[in-house]
Design a protein around this motif. Structure first.
Motif, PDB file in Angstrom:
ATOM      1  N   ASN A 217       0.813  -1.215   0.000  1.00 39.74           N
ATOM      2  CA  ASN A 217       0.000   0.000   0.000  1.00 39.74           C
ATOM      3  C   ASN A 217       0.850   1.271   0.000  1.00 39.74           C
ATOM      4  O   ASN A 217       0.304   2.373  -0.107  1.00 39.74           O
ATOM      5  CB  ASN A 217      -0.945  -0.006   1.197  1.00 39.74           C
ATOM      6  CG  ASN A 217      -2.002  -1.094   1.080  1.00 39.74           C
ATOM      7  OD1 ASN A 217      -2.609  -1.247   0.026  1.00 39.74           O
ATOM      8  ND2 ASN A 217      -2.188  -1.859   2.141  1.00 39.74           N
ATOM      9  N   THR A 218       2.165   1.122   0.105  1.00 44.07           N
ATOM     10  CA  THR A 218       3.040   2.287   0.041  1.00 44.07           C
ATOM     11  C   THR A 218       3.304   2.727  -1.398  1.00 44.07           C
ATOM     12  O   THR A 218       3.915   3.778  -1.611  1.00 44.07           O
ATOM     13  CB  THR A 218       4.386   1.995   0.729  1.00 44.07           C
ATOM     14  OG1 THR A 218       5.043   0.901   0.052  1.00 44.07           O
ATOM     15  CG2 THR A 218       4.186   1.634   2.193  1.00 44.07           C
ATOM     16  N   VAL A 219       2.851   1.929  -2.382  1.00 51.26           N
ATOM     17  CA  VAL A 219       3.061   2.277  -3.797  1.00 51.26           C
ATOM     18  C   VAL A 219       1.765   2.030  -4.561  1.00 51.26           C
ATOM     19  O   VAL A 219       0.948   1.186  -4.173  1.00 51.26           O
ATOM     20  CB  VAL A 219       4.203   1.454  -4.429  1.00 51.26           C
ATOM     21  CG1 VAL A 219       5.528   1.744  -3.749  1.00 51.26           C
ATOM     22  CG2 VAL A 219       3.894  -0.037  -4.392  1.00 51.26           C
ATOM     23  N   PRO A 220       1.560   2.742  -5.670  1.00 48.89           N
ATOM     24  CA  PRO A 220       0.402   2.442  -6.518  1.00 48.89           C
ATOM     25  C   PRO A 220       0.482   1.006  -7.037  1.00 48.89           C
ATOM     26  O   PRO A 220       1.549   0.540  -7.441  1.00 48.89           O
ATOM     27  CB  PRO A 220       0.530   3.461  -7.659  1.00 48.89           C
ATOM     28  CG  PRO A 220       1.357   4.572  -7.090  1.00 48.89           C
ATOM     29  CD  PRO A 220       2.322   3.917  -6.158  1.00 48.89           C
ATOM     30  N   HIS A 221      -0.643   0.308  -7.053  1.00 52.20           N
ATOM     31  CA  HIS A 221      -0.634  -1.092  -7.460  1.00 52.20           C
ATOM     32  C   HIS A 221      -2.019  -1.489  -7.944  1.00 52.20           C
ATOM     33  O   HIS A 221      -3.017  -0.798  -7.712  1.00 52.20           O
ATOM     34  CB  HIS A 221      -0.204  -1.986  -6.297  1.00 52.20           C
ATOM     35  CG  HIS A 221      -1.116  -1.913  -5.118  1.00 52.20           C
ATOM     36  ND1 HIS A 221      -1.032  -0.896  -4.182  1.00 52.20           N
ATOM     37  CD2 HIS A 221      -2.149  -2.703  -4.708  1.00 52.20           C
ATOM     38  CE1 HIS A 221      -1.952  -1.065  -3.249  1.00 52.20           C
ATOM     39  NE2 HIS A 221      -2.647  -2.147  -3.546  1.00 52.20           N
ATOM     40  N   GLY A 222      -2.064  -2.638  -8.599  1.00 51.36           N
ATOM     41  CA  GLY A 222      -3.331  -3.176  -9.076  1.00 51.36           C
ATOM     42  C   GLY A 222      -3.086  -4.392  -9.942  1.00 51.36           C
ATOM     43  O   GLY A 222      -1.944  -4.824 -10.142  1.00 51.36           O
ATOM     44  N   SER A 223      -4.159  -4.939 -10.485  1.00 47.11           N
ATOM     45  CA  SER A 223      -4.068  -6.096 -11.356  1.00 47.11           C
ATOM     46  C   SER A 223      -3.565  -5.680 -12.740  1.00 47.11           C
ATOM     47  O   SER A 223      -3.467  -4.481 -13.048  1.00 47.11           O
ATOM     48  CB  SER A 223      -5.438  -6.748 -11.499  1.00 47.11           C
ATOM     49  OG  SER A 223      -6.316  -5.873 -12.199  1.00 47.11           O
ATOM     50  N   TYR A 224      -3.272  -6.674 -13.575  1.00 48.28           N
ATOM     51  CA  TYR A 224      -2.892  -6.350 -14.954  1.00 48.28           C
ATOM     52  C   TYR A 224      -4.028  -5.614 -15.659  1.00 48.28           C
ATOM     53  O   TYR A 224      -3.783  -4.678 -16.424  1.00 48.28           O
ATOM     54  CB  TYR A 224      -2.513  -7.614 -15.728  1.00 48.28           C
ATOM     55  CG  TYR A 224      -2.033  -7.305 -17.129  1.00 48.28           C
ATOM     56  CD1 TYR A 224      -0.716  -6.918 -17.355  1.00 48.28           C
ATOM     57  CD2 TYR A 224      -2.903  -7.347 -18.216  1.00 48.28           C
ATOM     58  CE1 TYR A 224      -0.270  -6.591 -18.623  1.00 48.28           C
ATOM     59  CE2 TYR A 224      -2.476  -7.027 -19.487  1.00 48.28           C
ATOM     60  CZ  TYR A 224      -1.162  -6.654 -19.691  1.00 48.28           C
ATOM     61  OH  TYR A 224      -0.729  -6.321 -20.962  1.00 48.28           O
ATOM     62  N   ALA A 225      -5.276  -6.014 -15.376  1.00 48.60           N
ATOM     63  CA  ALA A 225      -6.410  -5.317 -15.979  1.00 48.60           C
ATOM     64  C   ALA A 225      -6.463  -3.861 -15.524  1.00 48.60           C
ATOM     65  O   ALA A 225      -6.747  -2.958 -16.334  1.00 48.60           O
ATOM     66  CB  ALA A 225      -7.706  -6.041 -15.618  1.00 48.60           C
ATOM     67  N   ASP A 226      -6.175  -3.615 -14.256  1.00 52.42           N
ATOM     68  CA  ASP A 226      -6.116  -2.230 -13.751  1.00 52.42           C
ATOM     69  C   ASP A 226      -5.034  -1.446 -14.476  1.00 52.42           C
ATOM     70  O   ASP A 226      -5.222  -0.278 -14.841  1.00 52.42           O
ATOM     71  CB  ASP A 226      -5.817  -2.218 -12.250  1.00 52.42           C
ATOM     72  CG  ASP A 226      -6.915  -2.827 -11.409  1.00 52.42           C
ATOM     73  OD1 ASP A 226      -8.091  -2.756 -11.816  1.00 52.42           O
ATOM     74  OD2 ASP A 226      -6.591  -3.385 -10.339  1.00 52.42           O
ATOM     75  N   PHE A 227      -3.877  -2.090 -14.663  1.00 58.74           N
ATOM     76  CA  PHE A 227      -2.764  -1.461 -15.349  1.00 58.74           C
ATOM     77  C   PHE A 227      -3.143  -1.096 -16.779  1.00 58.74           C
ATOM     78  O   PHE A 227      -2.843   0.014 -17.248  1.00 58.74           O
ATOM     79  CB  PHE A 227      -1.565  -2.415 -15.334  1.00 58.74           C
ATOM     80  CG  PHE A 227      -0.615  -2.269 -16.483  1.00 58.74           C
ATOM     81  CD1 PHE A 227       0.243  -1.192 -16.559  1.00 58.74           C
ATOM     82  CD2 PHE A 227      -0.583  -3.216 -17.498  1.00 58.74           C
ATOM     83  CE1 PHE A 227       1.123  -1.054 -17.629  1.00 58.74           C
ATOM     84  CE2 PHE A 227       0.291  -3.086 -18.563  1.00 58.74           C
ATOM     85  CZ  PHE A 227       1.137  -2.003 -18.633  1.00 58.74           C
ATOM     86  N   GLU A 228      -3.810  -2.011 -17.485  1.00 54.75           N
ATOM     87  CA  GLU A 228      -4.212  -1.712 -18.868  1.00 54.75           C
ATOM     88  C   GLU A 228      -5.141  -0.500 -18.914  1.00 54.75           C
ATOM     89  O   GLU A 228      -4.995   0.377 -19.783  1.00 54.75           O
ATOM     90  CB  GLU A 228      -4.912  -2.921 -19.490  1.00 54.75           C
ATOM     91  CG  GLU A 228      -3.980  -3.943 -20.079  1.00 54.75           C
ATOM     92  CD  GLU A 228      -4.684  -4.850 -21.061  1.00 54.75           C
ATOM     93  OE1 GLU A 228      -4.145  -5.070 -22.160  1.00 54.75           O
ATOM     94  OE2 GLU A 228      -5.781  -5.341 -20.730  1.00 54.75           O
ATOM     95  N   ARG A 229      -6.096  -0.453 -18.000  1.00 49.64           N
ATOM     96  CA  ARG A 229      -7.000   0.704 -17.971  1.00 49.64           C
ATOM     97  C   ARG A 229      -6.225   1.988 -17.711  1.00 49.64           C
ATOM     98  O   ARG A 229      -6.493   3.025 -18.342  1.00 49.64           O
ATOM     99  CB  ARG A 229      -8.081   0.496 -16.905  1.00 49.64           C
ATOM    100  CG  ARG A 229      -9.158  -0.500 -17.295  1.00 49.64           C
ATOM    101  CD  ARG A 229     -10.332  -0.464 -16.333  1.00 49.64           C
ATOM    102  NE  ARG A 229      -9.976  -1.009 -15.027  1.00 49.64           N
ATOM    103  CZ  ARG A 229     -10.096  -2.303 -14.712  1.00 49.64           C
ATOM    104  NH1 ARG A 229     -10.534  -3.171 -15.592  1.00 49.64           N
ATOM    105  NH2 ARG A 229      -9.771  -2.708 -13.490  1.00 49.64           N
TER     106      ARG A 229
END
Length: 239
Positions: A217-229
């Protein structure tokens, strides 16, 4: 404003478990090189120790030179005479490692979209493989080195992640301000080092590697689908 995107490859763009990749890679490699000219256990030991030396490299020589010095030392002078045979392996039998991918993925349209928006794309894969091995792995997701402004490999690099100098070494070659760069990766030790070099960071969680148990939670993160968006929503680069 972000204008340059740094992408990790293994377990980031390439959907795979890193440990299974290494295991399968070693299996295929030893099929080709043992017992002639190398004993399997000695070959794997030399690969690990050569890789360790590359990760610790200080930029005084290329990672390739650092690797082959150790490889020759452990397997006997003249071991580097097998370099062409290794290159052949990476264009042929290495293809069998593709079976470990956890999904089929075509990154070509996304990269084309980002280039059309004016972004510079850098493949910031840890440079412990020759260029031919990077090309093969990129082909598994519909990409080639020509899709990027710069691709790091063991021949053109003198440092590795998690050394922050690795990112600055790339920037010195392509020109650019680290404040205008974002690193996209999956490893909270290796890729988080980009922050120390002044880049921003996005961590893809699908195949997260977190050997130091860093709070994600100290860095922006997400799933690959989140990254694509996120990538498709980026504004065009204004020059």
């Amino acid at each position: 404003m972000i204008s340059t995107l740094f992408f990790d490859l293994d377990a980031t763009l390439l959907p795979m478990d890193q440990d299974l990749f290494i295991k399968t890679y070693f299996q295929e490699l030893t099929k080709c090189f043992s017992p002639d000219p190398f004993d399997a256990a000695a070959l794997i030991d030399a690969l690990w120790k050569g890789t360790r030396d590359m990760v610790l490299n200080d930029g005084s020589m290329t990672n390739a030179e650092r690797f082959w010095i150790r490889f020759d030392e452990l397997l006997g002078k003249g071991a580097r005479l097998q370099e062409a045979r290794f290159d052949t392996f990476y264009t042929q039998d290495f293809e069998n490692v593709r079976r470990i991918l956890t999904a089929q993925r075509d990154c070509g349209p996304l990269m084309a979209h980002l280039r059309d928006k004016g972004y510079r794309l850098v493949l910031a894969t840890n440079p412990v493989f020759p260029a031919v091995a990077v090309r093969t792995r990129l082909s598994w997701i519909g990409l080639s080195p020509e899709d990027f402004t710069y691709v790091s490999d063991y021949e053109n690099s003198g440092t590795c992640k998690p050394n922050p100098q690795y990112f600055l070494e790339i920037l010195s070659k392509i020109g650019g301000d680290p404040a205008e760069c974002m690193m996209i990766g999956n490893n909270l030790r290796e890729d988080r080092a980009a922050l120390k070099a002044g880049l921003s960071l996005f961590i893809i969680e699908d195949h997260l590697e977190n050997p130091d148990n860093v709070d994600i939670n100290t860095v922006p993160h997400g799933s690959y689908a989140d990254f694509e968006r996120l990538m498709y929503d980026l504004p065009p680069v204004s020059r």
